[in-house]
Design a protein around this motif. Structure first.
Motif, mmCIF file in Angstrom:
data_model
loop_
_atom_site.group_PDB
_atom_site.id
_atom_site.type_symbol
_atom_site.label_atom_id
_atom_site.label_comp_id
_atom_site.label_asym_id
_atom_site.label_seq_id
_atom_site.Cartn_x
_atom_site.Cartn_y
_atom_site.Cartn_z
ATOM 1 N N LEU A 42 0.837 -1.208 0.000
ATOM 2 C CA LEU A 42 0.000 0.000 0.000
ATOM 3 C C LEU A 42 0.871 1.257 0.000
ATOM 4 O O LEU A 42 0.596 2.224 -0.718
ATOM 5 C CB LEU A 42 -0.924 -0.018 1.219
ATOM 6 N N ARG A 43 1.953 1.226 0.790
ATOM 7 C CA ARG A 43 2.865 2.379 0.807
ATOM 8 C C ARG A 43 3.476 2.618 -0.568
ATOM 9 O O ARG A 43 3.600 3.747 -1.020
ATOM 10 C CB ARG A 43 4.011 2.128 1.798
ATOM 11 N N ALA A 44 3.880 1.537 -1.226
ATOM 12 C CA ALA A 44 4.611 1.657 -2.491
ATOM 13 C C ALA A 44 3.690 1.852 -3.693
ATOM 14 O O ALA A 44 4.147 2.251 -4.774
ATOM 15 C CB ALA A 44 5.461 0.396 -2.697
ATOM 16 N N TRP A 45 2.407 1.583 -3.528
ATOM 17 C CA TRP A 45 1.450 1.496 -4.633
ATOM 18 C C TRP A 45 1.469 2.694 -5.587
ATOM 19 O O TRP A 45 1.552 2.506 -6.813
ATOM 20 C CB TRP A 45 0.051 1.273 -4.053
ATOM 21 N N PRO A 46 1.416 3.947 -5.087
ATOM 22 C CA PRO A 46 1.341 5.069 -6.038
ATOM 23 C C PRO A 46 2.578 5.172 -6.945
ATOM 24 O O PRO A 46 2.485 5.716 -8.037
ATOM 25 C CB PRO A 46 1.245 6.305 -5.122
ATOM 26 N N ASP A 47 3.736 4.652 -6.480
ATOM 27 C CA ASP A 47 4.967 4.794 -7.266
ATOM 28 C C ASP A 47 5.245 3.594 -8.157
ATOM 29 O O ASP A 47 6.247 3.546 -8.864
ATOM 30 C CB ASP A 47 6.163 4.994 -6.315
ATOM 31 N N LEU A 48 4.348 2.609 -8.108
ATOM 32 C CA LEU A 48 4.568 1.392 -8.890
ATOM 33 C C LEU A 48 4.220 1.631 -10.359
ATOM 34 O O LEU A 48 3.206 2.251 -10.663
ATOM 35 C CB LEU A 48 3.667 0.291 -8.311
ATOM 36 N N ARG B 90 -8.127 10.466 -9.771
ATOM 37 C CA ARG B 90 -8.203 11.902 -9.510
ATOM 38 C C ARG B 90 -7.835 12.295 -8.085
ATOM 39 O O ARG B 90 -7.414 13.424 -7.850
ATOM 40 C CB ARG B 90 -9.600 12.412 -9.859
ATOM 41 N N VAL B 91 -7.996 11.389 -7.136
ATOM 42 C CA VAL B 91 -7.688 11.726 -5.739
ATOM 43 C C VAL B 91 -6.426 10.997 -5.271
ATOM 44 O O VAL B 91 -5.542 11.596 -4.661
ATOM 45 C CB VAL B 91 -8.875 11.383 -4.813
ATOM 46 N N GLY B 92 -6.321 9.717 -5.570
ATOM 47 C CA GLY B 92 -5.157 8.930 -5.160
ATOM 48 C C GLY B 92 -5.497 7.456 -5.187
ATOM 49 O O GLY B 92 -6.630 7.082 -4.914
ATOM 50 N N PRO B 93 -4.513 6.590 -5.529
ATOM 51 C CA PRO B 93 -4.814 5.171 -5.741
ATOM 52 C C PRO B 93 -4.847 4.328 -4.469
ATOM 53 O O PRO B 93 -5.163 3.151 -4.530
ATOM 54 C CB PRO B 93 -3.687 4.708 -6.664
ATOM 55 N N ARG B 94 -4.471 4.921 -3.332
ATOM 56 C CA ARG B 94 -4.547 4.134 -2.088
ATOM 57 C C ARG B 94 -5.997 4.113 -1.623
ATOM 58 O O ARG B 94 -6.393 4.823 -0.704
ATOM 59 C CB ARG B 94 -3.652 4.739 -1.027
ATOM 60 N N VAL B 95 -6.776 3.277 -2.299
ATOM 61 C CA VAL B 95 -8.220 3.175 -2.075
ATOM 62 C C VAL B 95 -8.505 1.818 -1.438
ATOM 63 O O VAL B 95 -8.122 0.788 -1.981
ATOM 64 C CB VAL B 95 -8.981 3.268 -3.421
ATOM 65 N N LEU B 96 -9.136 1.814 -0.276
ATOM 66 C CA LEU B 96 -9.471 0.542 0.384
ATOM 67 C C LEU B 96 -10.878 0.599 0.967
ATOM 68 O O LEU B 96 -11.315 1.662 1.425
ATOM 69 C CB LEU B 96 -8.518 0.259 1.541
ATOM 70 N N GLU B 97 -11.543 -0.556 0.971
ATOM 71 C CA GLU B 97 -12.794 -0.661 1.718
ATOM 72 C C GLU B 97 -12.431 -0.592 3.196
ATOM 73 O O GLU B 97 -11.770 -1.488 3.729
ATOM 74 C CB GLU B 97 -13.500 -1.982 1.399
#
Lengths: 165, 212
Positions: A42-48, B90-97
Motif C-alpha cells: 500500500l505504501r509503495a502502490w502510487p509509485d509502482l 483523480r484523488v489517489g490510488p490508495r483506495v481501500l474498503e
C-alpha cells in the motif's frame, strides 16, 4: 499504479496468504506476514509502474516480509537445550480436509519454498531461484518433487475419505 | 489497468482449480485479514480514499471519504467500480474498503431515510468538482429540507441568473448526491428535470421529505 489498491487485495489476497502459509506454516506468523505484505504494498502502490506484474511483485514483497518474520522469531527464541519447535504448529485450517497445509509444512525446506513461490505464488523458476538461491533447474526439480509428494498425501487422504463413506 | 490484466493468461504451474482445491483458504480468514489491513492502514494514515457501501430505500450507495471529508456518494447504476477507478485517478490510488471513516455519514444517512434527520453534519470534500459547478454544489445544502428550487432560482442564488443550463450540469455532476441535495432542484414548471440516480430515486427523496 492508478488502479484502486482494493483491486489488488481482492485479486491476490488469497494467493499471498497461500504463499505466506506455505513459507511460515498456517498460523499467526503467516497472517502477520500477509498484513505486513499488503501494508508495504500500500505504501509503495502510487509509485509502482503501470506495467508491473502485480501478482509477482506481491509475492516478492511477501518473501521479504516472511524473511523478516523468521528473523524476528529467531531473535525472540531463547537458547536452550530443547530442540527448536517446528515452524508454527499447523492450525487445523478451515476446510483442509486433505491435511495439505500440514503436508506442506513437513516438506524439506527447499521443496517447501519452491512450492510456495513457484507453484502457489506463480513465480517463474528463475525468479524463484533468485529468492531462495540455487539455479532455475534446481528450483524446477524441488518444486516438482514437492508437488509430487503433496499429490501422494492428497491421494492417500482421498482414499481414506472414500473408504470411510 | 494494464498491469493488472496480464495475469489472466495461462500459467505453467498448477491451474487455479488445482491449487484452490489443494490449498483451501477460508473466506472468513481472508475477511478478517482484510478488516485488519484496512484498520491498520487507517491508523497509519495511508489511505487516500476509504469507502463502504450502504443499503438504502433508493438502492445501495457507495460512500467514499478522504481525510478531509466525504468525497463521493454513488448510485449503483453509476457503477461502483467505475466510481472507485475515478477516485483512484483523480484523488489517489490508495483506495481501500475501510468502513470506519464512513461511520458517521452512514449513521446520518440511516437517520435521514428514517425521516429523523433534516441536515447532514459531516465535512465535505469537493475534490471531484471545480469552478462554477463546485460553487453551485456548495450552495445546494442551503435549500432547506422539504423545500425545492428551480434551476433558474439556483442560478439567481449564485449570482449568475443566465447560467440556468450550467446549473443543470452542476446538479447532474454532483459527486455527493443525497447529502448535497441536488434532488431539491426542479424545472421552473415543477417538472422533475433529471437525476443521477434516476427519476424514481428523485421522486422517493422528495416524497420522503414532504412526508416528514
Amino acid at each position: 499504479m492508478r488502479t484502486p489498491f482494493e483491486v489488488a487485495v481482492e485479486r491476490y489476497g488469497t494467493t499471498v496468504l497461500r504463499v505466506c502459509r506455505a513459507v511460515l506454516g498456517p498460523g499467526p506468523d503467516a497472517e502477520d506476514a500477509w498484513s505486513e505484505t499488503f501494508l508495504a504494498a500500500l505504501r509503495a502502490w502510487p509509485d509502482l509502474d503501470e506495467d508491473t506484474n502485480v501478482e509477482a511483485w506481491l509475492v516478492r514483497v511477501a518473501h521479504r516480509r516472511a524473511v523478516d518474520v523468521v528473523r524476528a522469531r529467531e531473535r525472540r527464541a531463547i537458547p536452550t537445550d530443547e530442540p527448536p519447535e517446528p515452524p508454527s504448529a499447523p492450525d487445523p485450517a478451515d476446510g483442509d480436509e486433505y491435511g495439505l497445509w500440514e503436508a506442506v509444512a513437513a516438506l524439506p525446506e527447499r521443496q517447501r519454498l519452491a512450492v510456495a513461490y513457484h507453484y502457489l505464488g506463480g513465480l517463474p523458476h528463475a525468479e524463484t531461484a533468485a529468492l531462495i538461491g540455487g539455479g532455475a533447474d534446481a528450483v524446477r526439480r524441488a518444486a516438482a518433487d514437492g508437488v509430487k509428494s503433496l499429490r501422494r498425501t492428497y491421494r492417500a487422504a482421498e482414499r481414506t475419505k472414500g473408504a470411510s463413506r | 489497468m494494464t498491469g493488472m490484466t496480464n495475469d489472466d493468461g495461462p500459467r505453467t504451474t498448477g491451474t487455479g482449480a488445482d491449487t484452490r482445491t489443494l490449498f483451501p483458504v477460508a473466506d472468513g480468514d481472508l475477511a478478517r485479514l482484510r478488516a485488519r489491513l484496512s484498520g491498520a492502514a487507517e491508523d497509519l494514515g495511508l489511505l487516500d480514499v476509504a469507502y463502504r457501501t450502504l443499503d438504502t430505500p433508493i438502492g445501495p450507495l457507495l460512500l467514499a471519504a478522504t481525510e478531509r471529508g466525504l468525497v463521493r456518494v454513488a448510485f449503483e447504476s453509476e457503477g461502483f467500480d467505475a466510481a472507485l477507478e475515478t477516485l483512484a485517478e483523480r484523488v489517489g490510488p490508495r483506495v481501500l474498503e475501510a468502513p470506519r471513516r464512513l461511520d458517521t455519514v452512514a449513521r446520518e444517512l440511516e437517520e435521514y431515510f428514517a425521516g429523523g434527520r433534516h441536515v447532514f453534519d459531516v465535512p465535505l470534500d469537493f475534490a471531484l468538482s471545480s469552478g462554477f459547478r463546485r460553487e453551485v454544489q456548495r450552495r445546494l445544502p442551503h435549500i432547506d429540507y422539504g423545500r425545492t428550487r428551480s434551476y433558474k432560482q439556483v442560478a439567481e442564488l449564485v449570482g449568475n441568473p443566465r447560467a440556468v443550463r450550467a446549473v443543470g450540469t452542476a446538479c447532474a455532476t454532483n459527486p455527493l448526491p443525497v447529502v448535497v441535495p441536488c434532488h431539491r432542484v426542479l424545472r421552473t414548471d415543477g417538472g422533475l428535470g433529471g437525476y443521477i440516480g434516476g427519476l424514481d430515486a428523485k421522486r422517493t427523496l422528495l416524497d420522503l421529505e414532504r412526508a416528514a
